[in-house]
Design a protein around this motif. Structure first.
Motif, short mmCIF file in Angstrom:
data_model
loop_
_atom_site.label_atom_id
_atom_site.label_comp_id
_atom_site.label_asym_id
_atom_site.label_seq_id
_atom_site.Cartn_x
_atom_site.Cartn_y
_atom_site.Cartn_z
N PRO A 164 4.47 11.40 9.29
CA PRO A 164 5.50 10.90 8.36
C PRO A 164 5.07 11.09 6.92
N ALA A 165 6.05 11.28 6.04
CA ALA A 165 5.74 11.41 4.61
C ALA A 165 4.95 10.19 4.14
N MET A 166 4.03 10.42 3.23
CA MET A 166 3.13 9.36 2.76
C MET A 166 3.54 8.90 1.37
N GLY A 167 3.80 7.61 1.22
CA GLY A 167 4.24 7.08 -0.06
C GLY A 167 3.11 7.01 -1.07
N ILE A 168 3.47 7.11 -2.34
CA ILE A 168 2.51 6.94 -3.43
C ILE A 168 3.03 5.86 -4.36
N SER A 169 2.13 4.95 -4.76
CA SER A 169 2.53 3.79 -5.56
C SER A 169 1.51 3.51 -6.65
N ILE A 170 1.98 2.87 -7.72
CA ILE A 170 1.10 2.29 -8.72
C ILE A 170 1.06 0.79 -8.46
N LEU A 171 -0.15 0.24 -8.34
CA LEU A 171 -0.32 -1.18 -8.03
C LEU A 171 -0.89 -1.92 -9.23
N TYR A 172 -0.43 -3.16 -9.40
CA TYR A 172 -1.04 -4.03 -10.41
C TYR A 172 -0.99 -5.46 -9.91
#
Length: 298
Positions: A265-273
């Motif tokens: 499955p496609a892999m999500g990318i996120s910015i976390l804070y």
């Protein structure tokens, strides 16, 4: 002495539980950090931190001041930025963590453009794949690929990376090109795990709307994206990766895609804070730039 600076120092020591780490984060000597805290304690007439040889932690009064100070400092950051129209006026330090391969391939080549627009900012860039504690390690934000189960952080989802299966020509010459899932019984997988010693998921693929996992043999297990890439290039087995990261190797023929009908499955990318931390304007501006750069590749 500037009372706001005393509060900033105290808040950083409280977050990092260390005078040394707080000094490194603020660009101050450890002795100056200690002096700031002592001056603040004298000013308020109470002990704010308990100091031991191993750890620094807030007293009950310190905890109360910490919560109040965060709000006060966040409001001051907002006030300082209210009337700044020139991007070059942004000042301060930003500490960010991201996967090494993302930094090397995408962010660092474009970073000079951002720094040219904001010449008074200072960036500290850490490159890891492990889960980091944003508060205790002093990060303003981190970039992560994959699921983010930690509810103590805010995740700004940027998009999804399509996945591919690939291997080196030397590996495929030795083991053959797999055409079916059954063929994988004769192949090897480079195993990727977050923590060495944990169990690999094996070969992951989507079929009929279901995510399935197929155990596979493999002689190499890694826990970093750089090592994963190197192991694949070295002919140690198949890997399952976002296409974006491997595109340069696909273009040169150093790697070849296989089993396109059985991708993960496609892999999500996120910015976390951190959920409990107010984001200064400089951090929000940097996060917006990061988001634009990453989304442009999706």
């Amino acid at each position: 002495m500037n009372k706001l600076e005393l509060l900033r120092t105290f808040v950083r020591v409280s977050e990092l539980s260390s005078f040394t780490l707080a000094g490194e984060s603020l660009g101050l000597p450890r002795s100056t950090v200690s002096e700031h805290v002592q001056s603040l304690e004298t000013l308020l007439g109470t002990r704010l931190l308990q100091r031991t040889t191993r750890k620094v932690q807030a007293t009950q009064d310190g905890l109360v001041l910490y919560e109040r100070s965060k709000d006060l400092l966040s409001h001051m950051d907002e006030i300082e930025g209210l009337f700044r129209q020139d991007p070059a006026s942004l000042t301060g330090r930003i500490r960010v963590d991201m996967p090494n391969i993302l930094s090397r391939r995408l962010i660092m080549p474009l970073l000079p453009e951002f720094m040219a627009c904001h010449p008074n900012l200072e960036l500290e860039i850490s490159c890891t794949d492990r889960r980091v504690d944003l508060l205790s390690e002093g990060f303003d934000c981190v970039v992560r690929i994959g699921a983010q189960p930690d509810q103590s952080v805010v995740a700004r989802h940027l998009g999804d990376f399509p996945m591919i299966n690939c291997a080196s020509p030397a590996y495929l010459e030795r083991y053959g090109v797999p055409q079916t899932l059954e063929d994988l019984a004769q192949h090897r997988l480079v195993h990727y795990v977050g923590v060495l010693g944990s169990r690999s998921e094996g070969f992951v693929y989507e079929q009929d709307g279901q995510v399935r996992r197929l155990p596979m043999a493999g002689s190499v297990t890694v826990n970093s994206t750089d090592a994963y890439e190197s192991a694949c290039l070295g002919g140690f087995g198949l890997v399952q990766v976002p296409r974006t990261g491997m595109q340069p190797h696909l273009d040169t023929g150093e790697l070849v895609t296989v089993l396109p009908q059985f991708t993960a499955p496609a892999m999500g990318i996120s910015i976390l804070y951190a959920r409990q931390r107010h984001l200064p304007l400089r951090v929000r501006v940097f996060m917006d730039w990061l988001g634009e750069v990453i989304r442009s590749t999706l």
